[in-house]
Design an enzyme around this catalytic site. Structure first.
Site, short mmCIF file in Angstrom:
data_model
loop_
_atom_site.label_atom_id
_atom_site.label_comp_id
_atom_site.label_asym_id
_atom_site.label_seq_id
_atom_site.Cartn_x
_atom_site.Cartn_y
_atom_site.Cartn_z
N THR A 192 0.82 -1.21 0.00
CA THR A 192 0.00 0.00 0.00
C THR A 192 0.86 1.26 0.00
OG1 THR A 192 -1.60 -1.23 1.30
CG2 THR A 192 -1.86 1.17 1.25
N GLU A 193 0.62 2.14 -0.97
CA GLU A 193 1.28 3.45 -1.06
C GLU A 193 2.81 3.32 -1.06
OE1 GLU A 193 -0.51 6.04 -1.58
OE2 GLU A 193 -2.51 5.57 -0.82
N LEU A 194 3.29 2.16 -1.52
CA LEU A 194 4.73 1.85 -1.54
C LEU A 194 5.37 1.98 -0.16
CD1 LEU A 194 6.23 3.16 -4.92
CD2 LEU A 194 5.05 1.04 -4.43
#
Lengths: 465, 416
Positions: free
Chosen positions: A167-169
């Site tokens: 998620t979201e890197l």
């Protein structure tokens, strides 16, 4: 035609040795995600209403973005793949909550992704099904969500994903190690200046704590030129042409092999509207890049297989691809966000113990990171990027709605526990007839439900000053 | 830059917030080297002495050029024509023959305004200034007279309209005409919110290009005011309403929300401070609902009492039906009390650290009051960030925006 045989064919390593000094691989990865937004849910709904999600609004948004972005861009990508006879390739990560909503509200979007999958030029990555921050709070839950997503991607697109993006890197050493343990070979992260220093994001790295894995880092300058700056008339490089962009991409030569262009898929048609020329840009970019016969496009796993890692990357602190800070502060930057998240994960095990699949799914939908993003207040000072995506008038309203829903879930958990306990008590009573001490004890220790509600609903007067 | 400013009021005598706005705005303008000549009508002696005291405070700001020209009237800005007649009779009966003769200058509120206009015309011819800046529609005839006499450009400053005061139910045609004439004769119009801007476009036929939005700032307050740990605080949380108890302020929505809150949590007291024509009805209503013991009606409260009430309150609510700006939530923020405010208010355009509601959504108001009780973190965050936010809302910003408007007026004049 599937992805895997194709990868194996190129695995001989020959290409690396023969690699021209002017050669560069371009690796596109697009993120597709839509949260399930909560409806207006007041304190008075707690205990009376289990309908948490704003189906109308979610449907409306899915249909809108499908028409502006997903359908036209998928169509364009499909035609580009055909036109370039397999030389143009991209990768996607599509969250499970987005896929669920496509299936429900816009099944044609699923169909168009399947068409892309069938070309063999499109790789699908894995992530947490619910686009959650679960790694930070509950690793068992994280693993379960990843496995759910793996299965979903396999079912829909027939691919066994080998690459993972969180998620979201959100990323650090330990996360890479954990993900390696789940069997993934490649992981993505932000090519943030503070971790790269003098190093370039255009190489393949290996995480310090996961030596069997490859790490690809986002080239955020080139990615953001498209994702954020494309239509910005105040930008000195505006308008961005494919020729200019190709020069920048090619300028990587000698300082890396692979340019990782990671961005939200909604860049095309939703964040950058059609009238900015973004579709024309995408349409002509592959041809321009491939004009140099030494250039090529690769999927995430191809990039990882093709190039050996040049160094270890040692990243202790969590980082992400969000905002200027590139940290967790967009989701966990204030006490409201932290409270909401910790209260949510606190009841995770109890929710799962109920065995109520609808309740479990409801709870998991609350783990979606967007709910915490809506509670972010740091944008008050620096513009309205967050505001654009926020369905609430203020972040505080986001918190109230979330907590009200969570409290209703607590009540549902408690009611199910009570029901089970009563059955157990009745059962125990019939067995132990006349010896009340034994079953009373087991009731208290196994069912901590009484504390649960107080944990969330602080009904004492607020002590001021 | 020299400004001839016209206003009906200046503290400490004021009926609403406009006098305060004039006071802070003129002070900030003077600090930015603008010379203001403030002209206001004048009434009872009490006001005169209070008023002169403020002029003395002027010495604290050496660069300030602040002059007072007084003209006889006792008209307060918020008086209605009907209320005026009543007031006028009472006033006359208590005066000496000479005072009475003096007061007889204006037998009604409109004549006062036109009398004021005549005097201002004479003042304008004597004074030196570049632009005319007029607050409140009662000064509009005077502003137009000054403009006609001198040819100087005019900006009128709209803080409220007749539609907002009456809730749109009974618009006084003569007031409306006076407002409209001022707006149309003015070269530019300053409004205190987008809310008012749309009102002018929709209800007064004002072209959009003429309007400049200048949001008010916050009046500095003492956040450390001493307060008595009141007995009402012992077992109960306190929810506070402060304002005129009139249709415009939505007191009825406050009462209905209170009923809903009490269904969930009986340990709450509601304070409704202020007076107005709806007060008797509100008292009846809480009795009807059987929640009279949960309500306190302290009547009109002084500024110091406002601060004290905010200090002991847990939640402040402004459920205004129509609020051109609305400074009361800022006073709550100064005292670190989280505020729930109506989206139908100008101040909601600028505030971040508050909760926003539609005034008619009683369920939402009640839910948010309870949420502030339940979620301690929420209460804390809003309290802390609100206190910071209100401190950043300083008057130099609107003053700078006004100066920009003055320059624009002069450019327009040169250009035309």
């Amino acid at each position: 035609m599937r992805l895997e045989p194709r990868l194996k064919k190129k695995k001989d390593g020959e290409e690396i040795n023969k690699r021209s000094i002017n050669m560069v691989s371009v690796c596109f990865y697009f993120q597709v995600h839509q949260p399930m937004r909560l409806r207006k849910y007041s304190v008075f709904d707690i205990g009376n209403n289990t309908d948490y999600f704003d189906d109308n609004k979610n449907k409306e948004i899915i249909k809108k973005v499908a028409n502006k972005c997903y359908l036209p861009t998928n169509k364009l990508l499909l035609s580009l793949i055909k036109k370039h006879k397999g030389e143009f390739k991209v990768s996607f990560s599509i969250s499970g909550v987005a896929l669920d909503q496509f299936q429900k509200y816009a099944p044609e979007v699923i169909y168009s992704f399947k068409e892309l999958a069938n070309t063999g030029c499109v790789e699908f990555l894995n992530e947490t099904y619910y686009h959650s921050l679960s790694y930070l709070f509950d690793k068992d839950e994280f693993k379960e969500q990843v496995m759910l997503h793996k299965q979903k991607i396999k079912d829909l697109f027939g691919q066994e994903a080998k690459a993972f993006r969180n998620t979201e890197l959100i990323y650090n050493n330990e996360l890479a190690n954990f993900v390696q343990g789940l069997g993934y070979q490649t992981i993505l992260a932000e090519g943030a200046d503070h971790i790269l220093g003098w190093r370039s994001p255009n190489f393949v790295y290996t995480p310090k704590t996961a030596d069997k894995m490859k790490l690809l880092l986002k080239n955020y300058r080139l990615s953001d030129d498209v994702a954020f700056r494309f239509s910005n008339k105040g930008w000195v490089e505006h308008p961005l042409t494919v020729e200019k962009y190709n020069r920048w991409v090619s300028a990587t030569n000698g300082n890396g092999y692979v340019v990782n262009l990671f961005m939200d898929y909604e860049t095309f048609g939703e964040h950058q509207w059609e009238d900015t020329g973004i579709f024309k840009f995408l349409e002509y970019l592959p041809g321009e890049i491939l004009r140099n016969p030494d250039n090529n496009f690769v999927t995430v796993s191809e990039a990882a297989e093709k190039y050996p890692p040049v160094a270890e990357m040692d990243i202790h602190h969590f980082m992400s691809w969000a905002d200027i800070e590139r940290d967790l502060s967009a989701w966990l930057g204030n006490s409201l966000q932290n409270t909401a998240a910790s209260e949510l994960y606190k009841i995770g095990k109890l929710v799962k113990q109920t065995g109520d699949s609808k309740l479990i799914d409801n709870w998991r939908r609350l783990t979606t990171s967007d709910h915490f993003y809506y509670m972010c207040i740091k944008w008050f000072s620096d513009g309205d990027v967050h505001k654009y995506f926020n369905p609430y008038d203020t972040p505080y309203e986001g918190f109230i709605t979330f907590m009200n829903v969570l409290n209703d879930m607590v009540i549902r958990v408690r009611d199910i526990q009570k029901k089970k306990a009563n059955a157990q008590v009745a059962n125990a009573y019939s067995q132990s007839a006349g010896k009340p001490g034994s079953f009373a004890n087991s009731f208290i220790s196994e069912h901590p439900s009484a504390e649960l509600i107080n944990m969330n609903l602080d009904v004492n007067p607020i002590v001021k000053k | 830059m020299k400004v001839l400013m016209l206003g009906w009021e200046l503290p400490p005598f004021f009926a609403g917030g406009v006098g305060m706005v004039c006071y802070h705005l003129t002070r900030a303008l003077c600090q930015q080297a603008v010379e203001v000549t403030y002209v206001m009508p004048f009434g009872p002696r009490m006001i005169r002495s209070d008023y002169m005291k403020i002029l003395v405070a002027d010495n604290l700001f050496p660069r300030m050029r602040f002059q007072l020209k007084e003209v006889s009237t006792f008209l307060g800005a918020y008086q209605t024509p009907e209320g005026y007649d009543e007031h006028f009779k009472n006033y006359l009966s208590g005066l000496s023959p000479t005072e009475r003769a003096r007061a007889l200058y204006g037998p009604n509120v409109f004549q006062e305004a036109y009398l004021f206009a005549q005097k201002v015309k004479r003042i304008a011819l004597e004074e030196e200034f570049d632009v005319i800046h007029a607050h409140d529609h009662w000064t509009f005839p005077a502003a137009i007279a000054a403009k006609d006499a001198t040819g100087k450009p005019l900006v009128v400053h709209v803080h409220i309209t007749e539609f907002d005061k009456s809730g749109g139910l009974s618009v006084n045609q003569r007031v409306y005409d006076m407002e409209r004439e001022g707006m149309h004769k003015a070269d530019l119009i300053i409004v205190v919110s987008n809310f008012i801007k749309h009102r002018l476009i929709n209800n007064y036929g004002v072209p959009e290009w003429k309007i400049r939005v200048v949001h008010n700032a916050a009046e500095p307050m003492d956040p450390n005011i001493q307060h008595d740990a009141s007995k009402i605080k012992e077992n109960d949380k306190i929810v506070l309403f402060i304002g005129r108890i009139t249709l415009q302020k939505g007191p009825d929505y406050f009462v209905e929300a209170a009923r809903k809150v009490l269904e969930k949590d009986p340990n709450v007291k509601f304070i409704m401070a202020g007076t107005g024509d709806m007060l008797p009805r509100m008292i009846e209503r809480v009795a009807e609902l059987g929640i009279a013991d949960k309500f306190i009606f302290p009547g009109f409260v002084s500024r110091e009492e406002v601060a004290k009430l905010n200090k002991i309150a847990d939640v402040f609510v402004m459920p205004s039906v129509s609020e051109p700006f609305g400074i009361v939530p800022l006073e709550a923020m100064w005292q670190e009390t989280p505020a729930i405010i109506s989206k139908q208010s100008g101040v909601s355009e600028v505030l971040n650290n508050v909760l926003k509601v539609d005034f008619w959504d009683v369920n939402d108001i009640a839910s948010k009051i309870l949420a502030l009780f339940y979620y301690r973190n929420l209460h804390n965050e809003i309290k802390q960030h609100g206190a910071v936010e209100v401190r950043t809302m300083t008057w130099d910003k609107p003053a700078t925006q006004c100066i920009d408007v003055y320059h624009e007026l002069l450019r327009m004049k040169r250009g035309g």
